[in-house]
Design an enzyme around this catalytic site. Structure first.
Site, PDB file in Angstrom:
ATOM      1  N   SER A   1      -2.779   6.467   0.510  1.00 62.53           N
ATOM      2  CA  SER A   1      -1.576   6.242   1.312  1.00 62.53           C
ATOM      3  C   SER A   1      -1.851   6.588   2.774  1.00 62.53           C
ATOM      4  CB  SER A   1      -0.399   7.049   0.776  1.00 62.53           C
ATOM      5  OG  SER A   1      -0.647   8.432   0.861  1.00 62.53           O
TER       6      SER A   1
ATOM      7  N   ARG B   1       3.483   6.843   9.960  1.00 63.07           N
ATOM      8  CA  ARG B   1       3.185   8.157   9.397  1.00 63.07           C
ATOM      9  C   ARG B   1       2.964   8.056   7.883  1.00 63.07           C
ATOM     10  NH1 ARG B   1       8.328  11.306  11.073  1.00 63.07           N
ATOM     11  NH2 ARG B   1       9.120   9.294  10.414  1.00 63.07           N
ATOM     12  N   ASP B   2       2.200   8.977   7.342  1.00 58.77           N
ATOM     13  CA  ASP B   2       1.974   9.048   5.892  1.00 58.77           C
ATOM     14  C   ASP B   2       3.132   9.807   5.256  1.00 58.77           C
ATOM     15  OD1 ASP B   2       0.761   8.848   3.407  1.00 58.77           O
ATOM     16  OD2 ASP B   2      -0.519  10.585   3.732  1.00 58.77           O
ATOM     17  N   ALA B   3       4.319   9.179   5.274  1.00 63.21           N
ATOM     18  CA  ALA B   3       5.534   9.823   4.777  1.00 63.21           C
ATOM     19  C   ALA B   3       6.439   8.787   4.118  1.00 63.21           C
ATOM     20  CB  ALA B   3       6.261  10.518   5.927  1.00 63.21           C
TER      21      ALA B   3
ATOM     22  N   ASN C   1       2.664  14.416   3.933  1.00 63.96           N
ATOM     23  CA  ASN C   1       1.226  14.507   3.776  1.00 63.96           C
ATOM     24  C   ASN C   1       0.837  15.945   3.446  1.00 63.96           C
ATOM     25  OD1 ASN C   1      -1.619  15.015   4.729  1.00 63.96           O
ATOM     26  ND2 ASN C   1      -1.521  12.802   4.922  1.00 63.96           N
TER      27      ASN C   1
END
Length: 146
Positions: free
Chosen positions: A8, A18-20, A83
């Site tokens: 991801s 963002r990795d969210a 993350n």
């Protein structure tokens, strides 16, 4: 290589977000489906927390299977996920999904594949983030055994 891991973090970085969980489950499935179309080795997708509740996770898993993805890794973090490399500012433990609810989600995902994957070729990997989330080794082991 013997397989491809679709993280991801990698997908989020590629798309400039963002990795969210800012990428939808359909975007992840479509991008990783293109990867699967391009290689002749298994593709395992980072499914984060399943993109919400168990119904969405089940749809996500079915779509991945339809796109000839080999499997998905689902984690017991809450949605939207954060993350694991980013720690809370207050140093507190990070929230995790209820272990029983997470197990129910995994079961629902497996059951959703029965029509499309009678041979059980699609793999669901369950992962606990209890240790990096600050819950300690005993809770990590308890969740892994659930």
């Amino acid at each position: 290589f013997q397989g491809v891991w679709g993280s991801s973090l990698g997908l989020s970085t590629l798309m400039g977000v963002r990795d969210a969980n800012e990428l939808s489950w359909t975007e992840v499935a479509d991008m990783m489906g293109r990867v699967a179309d391009s290689v002749r080795i298994p593709v395992l997708v980072d499914g984060d927390s399943g993109h919400g509740h168990s119904k969405i996770a089940s749809q996500f898993v079915r779509r991945l299977n339809q796109r000839r993805i080999a499997g998905v890794c689902l984690e017991d973090r809450t949605f939207p996920k954060r993350n694991a490399l980013i720690k809370p500012a207050d140093g507190d433990r990070e929230a995790l999904a209820d272990a029983a609810e997470f197990c129910d989600m995994l079961q629902e995902c497996r059951e959703s594949l029965q029509q499309d994957d009678p041979g059980n070729h699609f793999q669901i990997v369950a992962r606990t983030d209890a240790l990096p989330a600050g819950w300690g080794l005993p809770e990590c082991i308890r969740r892994a055994r659930a």
